[in-house]
Design a protein around this motif. Structure first.
Motif, PDB file in Angstrom:
ATOM      1  N   UNK A 116       6.738  61.502  86.794  1.00  0.00           N
ATOM      2  CA  UNK A 116       7.165  60.125  87.049  1.00  0.00           C
ATOM      3  C   UNK A 116       7.248  59.824  88.543  1.00  0.00           C
ATOM      4  N   UNK A 117       6.414  60.503  89.329  1.00  0.00           N
ATOM      5  CA  UNK A 117       6.514  60.361  90.778  1.00  0.00           C
ATOM      6  C   UNK A 117       6.186  58.951  91.252  1.00  0.00           C
ATOM      7  N   UNK A 135       7.307  52.031  83.683  1.00  0.00           N
ATOM      8  CA  UNK A 135       6.719  53.368  83.610  1.00  0.00           C
ATOM      9  C   UNK A 135       7.108  54.140  82.346  1.00  0.00           C
ATOM     10  N   UNK A 136       7.764  53.474  81.414  1.00  0.00           N
ATOM     11  CA  UNK A 136       8.141  54.070  80.128  1.00  0.00           C
ATOM     12  C   UNK A 136       8.986  55.342  80.277  1.00  0.00           C
ATOM     13  N   UNK A 192      16.529  59.367  83.685  1.00  0.00           N
ATOM     14  CA  UNK A 192      15.468  60.210  84.249  1.00  0.00           C
ATOM     15  C   UNK A 192      15.132  59.742  85.663  1.00  0.00           C
ATOM     16  N   UNK A 193      15.056  58.451  85.850  1.00  0.00           N
ATOM     17  CA  UNK A 193      14.779  57.902  87.174  1.00  0.00           C
ATOM     18  C   UNK A 193      15.898  58.247  88.146  1.00  0.00           C
ATOM     19  N   UNK A 238      14.272  45.908  93.738  1.00  0.00           N
ATOM     20  CA  UNK A 238      13.768  46.271  92.422  1.00  0.00           C
ATOM     21  C   UNK A 238      14.875  47.015  91.672  1.00  0.00           C
ATOM     22  N   UNK A 239      15.019  46.698  90.403  1.00  0.00           N
ATOM     23  CA  UNK A 239      16.083  47.310  89.606  1.00  0.00           C
ATOM     24  C   UNK A 239      15.543  48.536  88.885  1.00  0.00           C
ATOM     25  N   UNK A 240      16.423  49.496  88.662  1.00  0.00           N
ATOM     26  CA  UNK A 240      16.045  50.709  87.944  1.00  0.00           C
ATOM     27  C   UNK A 240      15.541  50.372  86.550  1.00  0.00           C
ATOM     28  N   UNK A 241      16.158  49.411  85.921  1.00  0.00           N
ATOM     29  CA  UNK A 241      15.757  49.011  84.573  1.00  0.00           C
ATOM     30  C   UNK A 241      14.301  48.527  84.561  1.00  0.00           C
ATOM     31  N   UNK A 242      13.929  47.739  85.552  1.00  0.00           N
ATOM     32  CA  UNK A 242      12.568  47.214  85.647  1.00  0.00           C
ATOM     33  C   UNK A 242      11.550  48.341  85.811  1.00  0.00           C
TER      34      UNK A 242
END
Length: 91
Positions: free
Chosen positions: A47-48, A69-70, A75-76, A60-64
């Motif tokens: 997920x790099x 990136x599914x 995990x992010x 930018x939000x983590x949710x977005x």
């Protein structure tokens, strides 16, 4: 906007340095971009690209990013923690 991340074992000033250096990604020379890209590959693994997009963009939000990136937000956030804790002393 910079906010101190309590779950990361890096001090306030160091987190600020990492945050603002990462935001300057687009204007950095290729050699420094490569360092950040390699660090994102190491910390984000599969997920790099999500990690790089998250740390190099301010509004930018983590949710977005997670939806794009599914991946899960947790995990992010784990990848972000590794990124901050592994960031080189000087770039």
């Amino acid at each position: 906007m910079f906010r101190f991340k309590r779950g990361i074992r890096v001090g306030y000033a160091r987190q600020g340095y990492i945050y603002f250096t990462s935001l300057l990604y687009k204007s950095l020379p290729k050699s420094k971009k490569k360092i950040i890209d390699d660090l994102c590959r190491k910390c984000g693994e599969d997920y790099w690209m999500a990690l790089r997009e998250f740390v190099t963009n301010e509004n930018v939000k983590a949710e977005t990013i997670a939806l794009k990136y599914y991946i899960s937000e947790s995990t992010l956030y784990r990848a972000v923690r590794k990124y901050y804790e592994s960031f080189p002393r000087t770039l």
